[in-house]
Design a protein around this motif. Structure first.
Motif, PDB file in Angstrom:
ATOM      1  N   ARG A 138     -13.584 -12.462 -27.570  1.00 47.45           N
ATOM      2  CA  ARG A 138     -14.267 -13.295 -28.553  1.00 47.45           C
ATOM      3  C   ARG A 138     -14.742 -14.565 -27.868  1.00 47.45           C
ATOM      4  O   ARG A 138     -13.974 -15.200 -27.126  1.00 47.45           O
ATOM      5  CB  ARG A 138     -13.317 -13.662 -29.697  1.00 47.45           C
ATOM      6  CG  ARG A 138     -14.040 -14.456 -30.773  1.00 47.45           C
ATOM      7  CD  ARG A 138     -13.131 -14.818 -31.930  1.00 47.45           C
ATOM      8  NE  ARG A 138     -13.873 -15.636 -32.882  1.00 47.45           N
ATOM      9  CZ  ARG A 138     -13.343 -16.593 -33.618  1.00 47.45           C
ATOM     10  NH1 ARG A 138     -12.055 -16.849 -33.551  1.00 47.45           N
ATOM     11  NH2 ARG A 138     -14.093 -17.304 -34.442  1.00 47.45           N
ATOM     12  N   HIS A 139     -15.972 -14.914 -28.099  1.00 45.99           N
ATOM     13  CA  HIS A 139     -16.503 -16.157 -27.535  1.00 45.99           C
ATOM     14  C   HIS A 139     -16.066 -17.303 -28.441  1.00 45.99           C
ATOM     15  O   HIS A 139     -16.859 -17.909 -29.150  1.00 45.99           O
ATOM     16  CB  HIS A 139     -18.031 -16.070 -27.423  1.00 45.99           C
ATOM     17  CG  HIS A 139     -18.592 -17.133 -26.525  1.00 45.99           C
ATOM     18  ND1 HIS A 139     -19.936 -17.363 -26.383  1.00 45.99           N
ATOM     19  CD2 HIS A 139     -17.976 -18.030 -25.709  1.00 45.99           C
ATOM     20  CE1 HIS A 139     -20.119 -18.363 -25.529  1.00 45.99           C
ATOM     21  NE2 HIS A 139     -18.943 -18.784 -25.117  1.00 45.99           N
ATOM     22  N   LEU A 140     -14.753 -17.533 -28.376  1.00 46.30           N
ATOM     23  CA  LEU A 140     -14.102 -18.452 -29.318  1.00 46.30           C
ATOM     24  C   LEU A 140     -14.693 -19.852 -29.261  1.00 46.30           C
ATOM     25  O   LEU A 140     -15.035 -20.444 -30.276  1.00 46.30           O
ATOM     26  CB  LEU A 140     -12.603 -18.507 -28.998  1.00 46.30           C
ATOM     27  CG  LEU A 140     -11.763 -19.466 -29.811  1.00 46.30           C
ATOM     28  CD1 LEU A 140     -11.701 -19.002 -31.253  1.00 46.30           C
ATOM     29  CD2 LEU A 140     -10.344 -19.558 -29.241  1.00 46.30           C
ATOM     30  N   ARG A 141     -14.790 -20.397 -28.036  1.00 45.32           N
ATOM     31  CA  ARG A 141     -15.351 -21.740 -27.898  1.00 45.32           C
ATOM     32  C   ARG A 141     -16.804 -21.614 -27.477  1.00 45.32           C
ATOM     33  O   ARG A 141     -17.233 -22.161 -26.471  1.00 45.32           O
ATOM     34  CB  ARG A 141     -14.529 -22.524 -26.892  1.00 45.32           C
ATOM     35  CG  ARG A 141     -13.218 -22.941 -27.519  1.00 45.32           C
ATOM     36  CD  ARG A 141     -12.095 -22.975 -26.570  1.00 45.32           C
ATOM     37  NE  ARG A 141     -11.149 -24.022 -26.952  1.00 45.32           N
ATOM     38  CZ  ARG A 141     -10.263 -24.545 -26.140  1.00 45.32           C
ATOM     39  NH1 ARG A 141     -10.203 -24.143 -24.891  1.00 45.32           N
ATOM     40  NH2 ARG A 141      -9.442 -25.482 -26.558  1.00 45.32           N
ATOM     41  N   GLY A 142     -17.520 -20.871 -28.251  1.00 44.55           N
ATOM     42  CA  GLY A 142     -18.941 -20.646 -28.022  1.00 44.55           C
ATOM     43  C   GLY A 142     -19.511 -20.213 -29.354  1.00 44.55           C
ATOM     44  O   GLY A 142     -19.325 -20.901 -30.356  1.00 44.55           O
ATOM     45  N   CYS A 143     -20.120 -19.043 -29.376  1.00 42.84           N
ATOM     46  CA  CYS A 143     -20.771 -18.606 -30.612  1.00 42.84           C
ATOM     47  C   CYS A 143     -19.790 -18.016 -31.610  1.00 42.84           C
ATOM     48  O   CYS A 143     -20.171 -17.687 -32.732  1.00 42.84           O
ATOM     49  CB  CYS A 143     -21.863 -17.599 -30.291  1.00 42.84           C
ATOM     50  SG  CYS A 143     -21.219 -16.057 -29.607  1.00 42.84           S
ATOM     51  N   GLY A 144     -18.523 -17.848 -31.195  1.00 42.03           N
ATOM     52  CA  GLY A 144     -17.526 -17.386 -32.146  1.00 42.03           C
ATOM     53  C   GLY A 144     -17.498 -15.891 -32.368  1.00 42.03           C
ATOM     54  O   GLY A 144     -16.653 -15.390 -33.115  1.00 42.03           O
ATOM     55  N   ARG A 145     -18.401 -15.151 -31.710  1.00 40.02           N
ATOM     56  CA  ARG A 145     -18.512 -13.722 -31.996  1.00 40.02           C
ATOM     57  C   ARG A 145     -17.549 -12.880 -31.168  1.00 40.02           C
ATOM     58  O   ARG A 145     -17.342 -13.141 -29.979  1.00 40.02           O
ATOM     59  CB  ARG A 145     -19.946 -13.237 -31.718  1.00 40.02           C
ATOM     60  CG  ARG A 145     -20.997 -13.925 -32.533  1.00 40.02           C
ATOM     61  CD  ARG A 145     -20.807 -13.742 -34.005  1.00 40.02           C
ATOM     62  NE  ARG A 145     -20.948 -12.335 -34.421  1.00 40.02           N
ATOM     63  CZ  ARG A 145     -20.988 -11.941 -35.695  1.00 40.02           C
ATOM     64  NH1 ARG A 145     -20.911 -12.830 -36.670  1.00 40.02           N
ATOM     65  NH2 ARG A 145     -21.104 -10.668 -35.984  1.00 40.02           N
ATOM     66  N   PHE A 146     -16.990 -11.872 -31.830  1.00 35.74           N
ATOM     67  CA  PHE A 146     -16.285 -10.818 -31.098  1.00 35.74           C
ATOM     68  C   PHE A 146     -17.333  -9.897 -30.477  1.00 35.74           C
ATOM     69  O   PHE A 146     -18.415  -9.699 -31.034  1.00 35.74           O
ATOM     70  CB  PHE A 146     -15.421 -10.007 -32.055  1.00 35.74           C
ATOM     71  CG  PHE A 146     -14.146 -10.704 -32.456  1.00 35.74           C
ATOM     72  CD1 PHE A 146     -12.962 -10.431 -31.792  1.00 35.74           C
ATOM     73  CD2 PHE A 146     -14.131 -11.617 -33.510  1.00 35.74           C
ATOM     74  CE1 PHE A 146     -11.784 -11.064 -32.163  1.00 35.74           C
ATOM     75  CE2 PHE A 146     -12.956 -12.251 -33.878  1.00 35.74           C
ATOM     76  CZ  PHE A 146     -11.781 -11.981 -33.215  1.00 35.74           C
ATOM     77  N   PHE A 147     -16.991  -9.340 -29.335  1.00 31.93           N
ATOM     78  CA  PHE A 147     -17.855  -8.340 -28.711  1.00 31.93           C
ATOM     79  C   PHE A 147     -16.986  -7.470 -27.833  1.00 31.93           C
ATOM     80  O   PHE A 147     -15.791  -7.729 -27.651  1.00 31.93           O
ATOM     81  CB  PHE A 147     -18.990  -9.005 -27.918  1.00 31.93           C
ATOM     82  CG  PHE A 147     -18.517  -9.881 -26.796  1.00 31.93           C
ATOM     83  CD1 PHE A 147     -18.312  -9.379 -25.518  1.00 31.93           C
ATOM     84  CD2 PHE A 147     -18.259 -11.237 -27.018  1.00 31.93           C
ATOM     85  CE1 PHE A 147     -17.855 -10.195 -24.492  1.00 31.93           C
ATOM     86  CE2 PHE A 147     -17.807 -12.054 -25.989  1.00 31.93           C
ATOM     87  CZ  PHE A 147     -17.607 -11.534 -24.732  1.00 31.93           C
ATOM     88  N   ASN A 148     -17.576  -6.428 -27.296  1.00 30.62           N
ATOM     89  CA  ASN A 148     -16.843  -5.515 -26.425  1.00 30.62           C
ATOM     90  C   ASN A 148     -17.318  -5.662 -24.985  1.00 30.62           C
ATOM     91  O   ASN A 148     -18.460  -6.030 -24.736  1.00 30.62           O
ATOM     92  CB  ASN A 148     -17.032  -4.064 -26.875  1.00 30.62           C
ATOM     93  CG  ASN A 148     -16.393  -3.814 -28.235  1.00 30.62           C
ATOM     94  OD1 ASN A 148     -15.325  -4.345 -28.538  1.00 30.62           O
ATOM     95  ND2 ASN A 148     -17.055  -3.031 -29.061  1.00 30.62           N
ATOM     96  N   ALA A 149     -16.412  -5.363 -24.078  1.00 23.85           N
ATOM     97  CA  ALA A 149     -16.747  -5.424 -22.656  1.00 23.85           C
ATOM     98  C   ALA A 149     -16.139  -4.217 -21.965  1.00 23.85           C
ATOM     99  O   ALA A 149     -15.070  -3.743 -22.363  1.00 23.85           O
ATOM    100  CB  ALA A 149     -16.213  -6.706 -22.024  1.00 23.85           C
ATOM    101  N   ILE A 150     -16.822  -3.734 -20.961  1.00 27.24           N
ATOM    102  CA  ILE A 150     -16.238  -2.725 -20.078  1.00 27.24           C
ATOM    103  C   ILE A 150     -15.863  -3.450 -18.793  1.00 27.24           C
ATOM    104  O   ILE A 150     -16.723  -3.932 -18.074  1.00 27.24           O
ATOM    105  CB  ILE A 150     -17.236  -1.592 -19.736  1.00 27.24           C
ATOM    106  CG1 ILE A 150     -17.800  -0.969 -21.016  1.00 27.24           C
ATOM    107  CG2 ILE A 150     -16.559  -0.562 -18.839  1.00 27.24           C
ATOM    108  CD1 ILE A 150     -16.851  -0.102 -21.778  1.00 27.24           C
TER     109      ILE A 150
END
Ligand SMILES: [Zn+2]
Lengths: 987, 169, 89
Positions: free
Chosen positions: C58-70
């Motif tokens: 999660r880009h907690l201290r940024g845009c706040g969005r959860f996302f997935n990563a490989i």
């Protein structure tokens, strides 16, 4: 000028004499000296005692790899830096240095007895000896070992210096400003890349500082260096950092650098930064870290006066210091011959060159013989003689008198940073060392650190690496070469690790940790096969120098002993930091008031003015109690509690977490998340909500108010604010992205003033505008909008005390004015400010739990008496399936109950264990534990809450609370001690 | 030596709203706000004393002079009509600071891990990030001026931290 | 410190992110229908691969969005990041 200083040459400033002391004795050096070169210039070789055997030790190297010459440099009581390498300490006028690890003095050291007793201290000695009894560790073994084997002492006063930190970004970071690094930086910058070039030494140049006899592009090497450095310094795209060690290589080209700003200055300005930590993110990295000369392993190779050949050459050429008057060179490679020839030319008698290679021959041997130096091919080293200084060396049975032994086992590439970056090393049979093979990061090595030796080769390799790095960043640059003339063949043959020498006497492999050949042999005999295990068993390579001068020899010796090729034995892992880093640099500004943010509420200053005693709750400062003159905490809390129970109290609840849950699907969202039914909550009403994790355990709780059909005001615990919001966002974004609902933290938007007590309504009523406070209009668990003392307000009728209570929410900046207005209005009603301690007592009297105090991450709602909160008709909510698991429903789980001690004055200790019989010997299996415990002023006796196995079925029973010296009898009760019917809440 | 930098300072109170919604609602809100709300990631728009900062794909921070909470809420809610959205007053939740001057970027680099180079962080860029141990919204409002928003209770830490960084050179 | 490409904001330092475990776990729509064993599997059992790992950030201290990563667990190399709801590439 001392006898050991040459008349001219080198990079020292002969016009600037500097005074310094070493172990209290005054000496003189020159500007440009290191402590090591200045000591050598004065003929001082004995500079320390070894770690384990307290053997006299001298200066082995001229750089960061130094294992022996560790000193403490002292400016004042608070500025005392231990474990500095004398080879890196730059001399300044007035420098005060002391040797370490000796008592009472460097010349006479009692610990030396360890050397005589050394048969008692073989490898693994500690593991084998200090096994039993266990208790002796704390009392006896550890203190004694620590005192005997100390590595200098840290000062006890707070560090008065300033440390700074900086984040930097660049296209190409070049580590090492020797010829390869300078060429790399030049090539990258010429291609248009933004470059950072760092070097650990006081000035860039690397091996060129030792005076190369060659010409580069038609200039003497020294002049070329000066020009190249000036050009880089003037280039706006290049940042040059001297005295800056790249100590750590972290993932994705993130490197840690420490810049030492003032340690070389006699009197730094009061406010100046001592060290600066650079966190560099580079698109490409060029490692040009050079190579480290390796010692030879022979008996007595640790005696002061035994020095690496390259170091002696460095002292001569860079510092103008002859490290002795009569030297013997012991070498296994060609590379060391230049040192002997240079020293010879500077007037040091070279008594012999003992070349360990059976067929030593070639240009170097011839050059030495031409200079009149005796070369002994196929020599065998028997060992050294002498006490605190070498006096002779035995070569092939013949003892040669000397005061300096130069040794060289060839060079090992400095692959530390490469290895830290998880790059793969490969063994080079021809060079008998590890070299970088496969990069893991966007990185390349250049020059000696990948086994490319020689000035012309290093320049070419560096230029190619710099250009390739720039091109990898998308720049286009053109290749350019350097015309090198007159280069000696010195480094063309990098050398080899020699075979092991007979283990008669003490032949040291690891100087700093005092590991000898015999220790390695023992480890092999005892069955250790992997170098990682040998390392841990013998501690070879585990000292602060990380084996820069020992790993390769240890590896060769172990491999030979095991009869295996070196690569089969493997190599140890290099870890950051390359050289030790101060805590100050790592902490930077994060100390004192800036150690961590100190968060204060809008009414903080009012509480300060009222004399509040504060406690830390996470980063928050919260008023714990408001003592009056002469009151201790107990008295203040008792008074505050009674005021709330009998009249009215006012409390700063601003730190409570608050989240605005807004959107058409807000009710559905909360319904899915919390155990409670929120779909059915009317506008203007509040409900106590319980939030579980998906595993069914209580995660947080708080009052949730419905402000509008599509708008909820959720409160959380003070400590839970951030994690509850994160959990909510997780479900919102990833499980239920179809719900139209959004979350906004409003914790800091509102100042929250709790007014609690039977007279609370009378206090607030005259301040309220647009709000009907009548119980019928604003019953318990209702909320209204209006104005309080002129400020726009949300007024919640809620209670965490069990009394009639309100929580006034006003915009943060209005908090102080409203607080003052409430206090003024309440004066006639005896309003009393109270703190968190009183809040805790009041809620415990009512049996209200605190998440994290009664619960510990393994409690489900029923365990803490909150099953009533669960919306029975809901088919699902987060955690519902988990609390229906068989294991959660079984009997005998810990349940929340109350405890009344038989002696009403005894206040139990929170965390105390409970037994169902008295006097059970330890270790016992407790039936539960005390979670909260207070003296209750209103009840006149102590109260406690406890989590007890099958607790509700034990109500009425007597249990025994284990306290130091015995058991305290306590009766199990329901967990509500005061007003169990709740009549006061609804007043 | 660092170049001179204007002392970091606290900015006066302001009206602030967090608007979270989809694109349609954002377009409508922009009309009510008198300033098109940015659609590009990490961009801020500002004019006439008002500003709109992109904080996340559906989250915008709206800034206006102090005291306009009720006025703005009315205008925005009217413009948003029945479109799903969340508009929350956070005027008091945050405090603003300014870091300005030729060395402002270098000063921020003491504790902000982002690359603030012109090519990466141009004028008009904004983002949530960290400064020291505090979370901040960093907005490059002018070539040599950064506008910082931080939690009300973090403001004194951030200010103290910036002042220490100034000393730290 | 990793450099993580947020699908919304671009490459950002790890300090701005929070890690949130294995990706592509879907909360069962009707948990009540699951056996205790199946539910425990959902709650607790996770992959622990050496190499390619699909995980949530999660880009907690940024845009706040959860996302997935490989991310490769051995090299920390992040092959790709993608938005929630998108299939793993
Ligand atoms: Zn992002």
């Amino acid at each position: 000028m001392s006898a050991f200083r040459t008349a001219s040459g080198g990079r020292v400033d002969r016009a600037r004499r500097l005074r310094f002391t070493f172990d209290g004795r005054a000496w003189e050096g020159l500007a440009g000296d290191t402590l090591a070169s200045a000591l050598l210039a004065n003929g001082v070789h004995l500079v320390g005692r070894s770690f384990k055997y307290h053997r006299p030790r001298g200066i082995l190297t001229a750089g960061a790899e130094e294992p022996n010459a560790l000193v403490t440099v002292r400016r004042d009581a608070a500025r005392e830096t231990p474990n500095l390498k004398a080879t890196q300490v730059e001399l300044y006028d007035g420098l005060v240095a002391e040797s370490q690890n000796r008592w009472p003095s460097l010349g006479f050291d009692v610990g030396r007895v360890n050397d005589l007793l050394s048969p008692l201290f073989p490898a693994g000695f500690y593991y084998k000896t200090f096994m039993w009894p266990r208790s002796a560790w704390a009392r006896l073994y550890e203190p004694v070992i620590r005192r005997a084997a100390g590595l200098g002492r840290a000062p006890e006063a707070p560090d008065p210096d300033r440390y700074a930190q900086r984040h930097a970004h660049c296209d190409v970071l070049v580590v090492g400003a020797g010829p390869a690094g300078i060429a790399a930086a030049r090539a990258a910058a010429d291609a248009g890349a933004c470059v950072i070039l760092c070097d650990e030494q006081s000035e860039p140049g690397g091996a060129l500082l030792d005076g190369a006899p060659a010409q580069i592009d038609g200039l003497a090497a020294g002049d070329w260096l000066a020009r190249a450095v000036a050009a880089l310094a003037a280039d706006p795209k290049v940042r040059m950092l001297a005295r800056t060690t790249a100590f750590g290589y972290f993932p994705h080209n993130h490197l840690g650098l420490v810049e030492r700003c003032t340690d070389h200055i006699a009197a730094p300005a009061a406010d100046s930064v001592r060290e600066r930590l650079w966190q560099v993110r580079a698109r490409e990295v060029v490692l040009a870290a050079g190579a480290i000369e390796q010692p030879l392993v022979f008996p007595g190779n640790d005696r002061p006066g035994v020095m690496l050949a390259g170091a002696a050459r460095s002292y001569l050429k860079r510092y103008g210091v002859r490290a002795g008057t009569r030297a013997v060179l012991v070498t296994a490679t060609d590379a060391a011959y230049q040192a002997a020839l240079d020293l010879h030319a500077a007037g040091v008698a070279i008594a012999a060159i003992a070349d360990l290679r059976p067929a030593a021959a070639g240009v170097w041997v011839e050059a030495a013989r031409r200079a009149g130096i005796e070369v002994l091919a196929g020599a065998a080293i028997g060992g050294t003689r002498g006490g605190r200084r070498v006096s002779g060396v035995t070569i092939s049975g013949r003892t040669i008198a000397c005061d300096l032994v130069l040794m060289s086992g060839g060079y090992a590439p400095s692959v530390h940073l490469f290895s830290q970056s998880r790059g793969r090393l490969t063994w080079s049979d021809s060079m008998r060392c590890f070299v970088p093979s496969q990069s893991a990061e966007r990185e390349r090595s250049a020059g000696a650190c990948r086994g490319v030796y020689g000035l012309a080769a290093a320049l070419a390799d560096g230029a190619a690496a710099g250009l390739a790095a720039a091109r990898a960043c998308g720049f286009t640059g053109i290749e350019r070469g350097y015309a090198v003339a007159g280069e000696s063949a010195t480094h063309q043959a990098p050398g080899a690790t020699p075979p092991a020498v007979a283990d008669r006497g003490k032949a040291f492999v690891d100087f700093q940790n005092d590991v000898t050949i015999r220790d390695l042999v023992l480890a092999a005999q005892e069955g250790f096969r992997s170098i990682e295990h040998v390392k841990r068993y013998t501690t070879v390579g585990m000292a602060t120098d990380q084996g820069k001068t020992s790993n390769l020899n240890a590896l060769g010796l172990v491999a030979a002993r095991l009869g295996k090729p070196v690569p089969d034995v493997g190599h140890t892992t290099f870890r950051m930091p390359y050289t030790p880093v101060t805590f100050g640099a790592l902490a930077g500004a994060a100390r004192g008031e800036l150690f961590d943010p100190v968060r204060t509420t809008p009414m903080h200053e009012v509480a300060v003015a009222r004399g509040a005693v504060f406690e830390d709750v996470g980063q928050w400062k919260r008023a714990r109690y408001f003592p009056r003159a002469g009151e201790d905490m107990h008295a203040a809390v008792a008074r505050e509690c009674l005021a709330v129970r009998n009249a009215c109290g006012v409390f700063d609840a601003s730190t409570l977490g608050k989240i605005a849950v807004v959107g058409p699907d807000a009710a559905e969202f909360l319904n899915r998340l919390y155990v409670n039914d929120f779909a059915g909550l009317g506008v203007g009403r509040c409900r106590y909500g319980v939030l579980l994790r998906e595993d069914g355990f209580v995660y947080d709780d708080g009052v949730i108010a419905r402000l509008a059909a599509d708008r909820f005001h959720v409160t959380t615990t003070t400590g839970g604010a951030a994690r509850v919001l994160a959990m909510m966002e997780d479900y919102r974004q990833t499980e239920w992205p179809g719900l139209a609902v959004w979350l906004t933290s409003t914790t800091e938007q509102w100042a929250v003033i709790a007014v609690q007590g039977p007279l609370a309504r009378r206090v607030i009523e005259p301040l309220a505008a647009g709000i009907d406070l009548a119980p019928s209009a604003l019953p318990h668990m209702a909320v209204a909008h209006g104005r309080i003392a002129g400020a726009p307000a949300m007024l919640f009728r809620v209670s965490f005390t069990g009394e009639l209570g309100y929580e006034i929410n006003v915009p943060a900046a209005r908090g102080v004015a409203v607080w003052e207005a409430v206090c003024a209005a309440g004066r006639a009603h005896g309003i009393t400010p109270y703190g968190t301690e009183t809040m805790h007592v009041l809620r415990a009297e009512k049996g209200y739990i605190i998440v994290g105090q009664e619960t510990d991450g393994t409690a489900v709602p029923d365990d803490v008496g909150l099953a009533w909160a669960i919306g029975r008709k809901k088919p699902d909510f987060v955690g519902k399936r988990s609390i229906e698991r068989a294991g959660i429903r079984r009997a005998g789980r810990k349940q929340l109950v109350g405890l009344r001690t038989r002696d009403p004055k005894i206040v139990l200790e929170e965390g105390a264990q409970l037994a169902d019989r008295p006097g059970i010997p330890a270790p016992m299996k407790p039936v539960g534990h005390v979670t909260s415990s207070y003296a209750s002023a209103v009840l006149g006796h102590s109260i406690a809450l406890a989590m007890i196995a099958g607790g509700r079925a034990r109500i009425g029973q007597t249990l025994f609370v284990r306290v130091p010296g015995g058991d305290v009898e306590a009766k199990v009760t329901i967990p509500v001690f005061y007003d169990p019917e709740g009549a006061r809440l609804h007043a | 030596m660092p170049e001179p930098v204007e002392a970091p300072r606290l900015l006066p109170p302001a009206t602030r709203f967090i608007l979270q919604c989809g694109k349609d609602a954002r377009d409508a809100a922009g009309r009510g706000f008198g300033l098109a709300l940015p659609e590009a990631a990490c961009r801020a728009e500002s004019a006439g004393g008002r500003a709109a900062l992109w904080l996340g794909p559906d989250e915008r921070l709206l800034l206006a002079p102090a005291g306009l909470e009720d006025v703005l809420a009315g205008e925005l809610e009217a413009a948003l009509g029945g479109l799903p959205h969340s508009l929350v007053d956070v005027s008091h939740r945050q405090a603003a600071l300014a870091v300005a001057g030729p060395a402002a970027r270098e000063l921020l680099s003491h504790g902000c891990p982002l690359d603030l180079d012109d090519a990466v962080f141009p004028v008009g860029m904004c983002t949530r990030t960290v400064l020291g141990r505090a979370e901040v919204v960093l907005w490059r409002s002018r070539p040599e001026e950064y506008h910082l928003e931080t939690g009300r209770s973090f403001a004194s830490y951030v200010l103290g931290w910036l002042r220490e960084a100034e000393q730290g050179g | 410190m990793l450099l993580i490409p947020c699908p919304y904001c671009g490459e950002r330092p790890e300090i701005e992110f929070s890690y949130s475990g294995q990706a592509h776990l879907v909360r069962p729509p009707r948990p009540a229908e699951l056996s205790d064993e199946a539910w425990s599997e959902y709650l607790y059992v996770r992959d622990n691969p050496r190499g390619r790992h699909a995980e949530r950030w999660r880009h907690l201290r940024g845009c706040g969005r959860f996302f997935n990563a490989i991310r490769d667990t051995t090299t920390d190399r992040i092959a790709v990041t993608y938005r929630m709801g998108e299939p793993p590439p």
